[in-house]
Scaffold this motif. Structure first.
Motif, PDB file in Angstrom:
ATOM      1  N   LYS A  61      34.392  32.742  37.108  1.00 28.52           N
ATOM      2  CA  LYS A  61      33.894  33.182  38.410  1.00 28.52           C
ATOM      3  C   LYS A  61      33.257  31.964  39.075  1.00 28.52           C
ATOM      4  N   ASN A  94      38.749  40.032  40.330  1.00 31.42           N
ATOM      5  CA  ASN A  94      38.419  40.420  38.966  1.00 31.42           C
ATOM      6  C   ASN A  94      38.765  41.902  38.806  1.00 31.42           C
ATOM      7  N   SER A  97      35.640  44.081  38.408  1.00 28.15           N
ATOM      8  CA  SER A  97      34.694  44.139  39.517  1.00 28.15           C
ATOM      9  C   SER A  97      35.394  43.599  40.755  1.00 28.15           C
ATOM     10  N   GLU A 100      34.189  40.523  42.729  1.00 27.38           N
ATOM     11  CA  GLU A 100      34.192  39.182  42.156  1.00 27.38           C
ATOM     12  C   GLU A 100      35.596  38.591  42.155  1.00 27.38           C
TER      13      GLU A 100
END
Length: 168
Positions: A61, A94, A97, A100
Motif C-alpha cells: 500500500k 485492494n 478494502s 486502499e
C-alpha cells in the motif's frame, strides 16, 4: 595488543565507523546512479529505490511504501504516479478494502530492477576485486550486520525470481 586504527581512530569508534560507512555509501550511490542511467536515464535514484522496495517486499500500500522509504505518503504517491505513467508499476484496488490501493511491479519494472542490479553487481565486483584479500575477509560479515541493523532484507529475500539474488 593494540587495536587496529582507521586514520588514527579506534576501529570500533562509532565516529570512525560512521565516517567509513559514509565514504563507502558515497561510492555505492555513484555506482547505483551510473547503473540506473545506463539502463534508463529517465528514472531517478529515489524512483529506483521505490522499485527496489516493491521488488524486495512485494505488493504494498502507499503507506507501506512511504514507511519503507522514510517519506510522506504524498511523496510516495507522486513517485508511484510517475512510475505508473512509465509502465513500471501497477495500481489495483485492494480486494479486502476497496478504499486502499495496492502497488506492484509490472514485468517491465522487474526487468528494469534486474538489469540495473546486474550492472551494479558487475561494477561492485570490479571494486571488490581491487581490494586486498585480507580486507575482503571481514567485509561480508560487517555489511550483513550493518544491513540487518538498518532493517534491510537480504538480496535473497526477494519475493520475485527466487534464484535471482542480483536484484538490489
Amino acid at each position: 595488543m593494540p587495536q587496529s586504527k582507521v586514520q588514527g581512530a579506534e576501529i570500533d569508534d562509532v565516529d570512525a565507523v560512521t565516517d567509513a560507512v559514509l565514504t563507502a555509501s558515497r561510492l555505492l550511490v555513484a555506482v547505483s546512479a551510473r547503473s540506473i542511467a545506463a539502463v534508463d536515464d529517465s528514472i531517478t535514484l529515489p524512483q529506483f529505490r521505490l522499485l527496489v522496495v516493491l521488488h524486495a517486499r512485494g505488493q504494498q500500500k502507499i503507506a507501506g511504501i512511504a514507511e519503507n522509504l522514510g517519506v510522506n505518503p504524498s511523496t510516495a504517491t507522486r513517485a508511484v504516479d510517475r512510475l505508473l505513467t512509465a509502465g513500471l508499476v501497477d495500481r489495483q484496488t485492494n480486494p479486502n478494502s476497496r478504499r486502499e490501493m495496492q502497488i506492484s511491479l509490472t514485468p517491465a519494472g522487474r526487468r528494469l530492477v534486474r538489469n540495473v542490479a546486474r550492472r551494479r553487481r558487475q561494477e561492485i565486483a570490479r571494486i571488490v576485486e581491487n581490494m586486498p584479500a585480507t580486507h575482503r575477509r571481514g567485509l561480508v560479515r560487517a555489511l550483513t550486520a550493518f544491513s540487518q541493523a538498518g532493517g534491510e532484507p537480504p538480496a535473497s529475500a526477494s519475493p520475485y525470481d527466487a534464484d535471482d539474488t542480483d536484484w538490489a
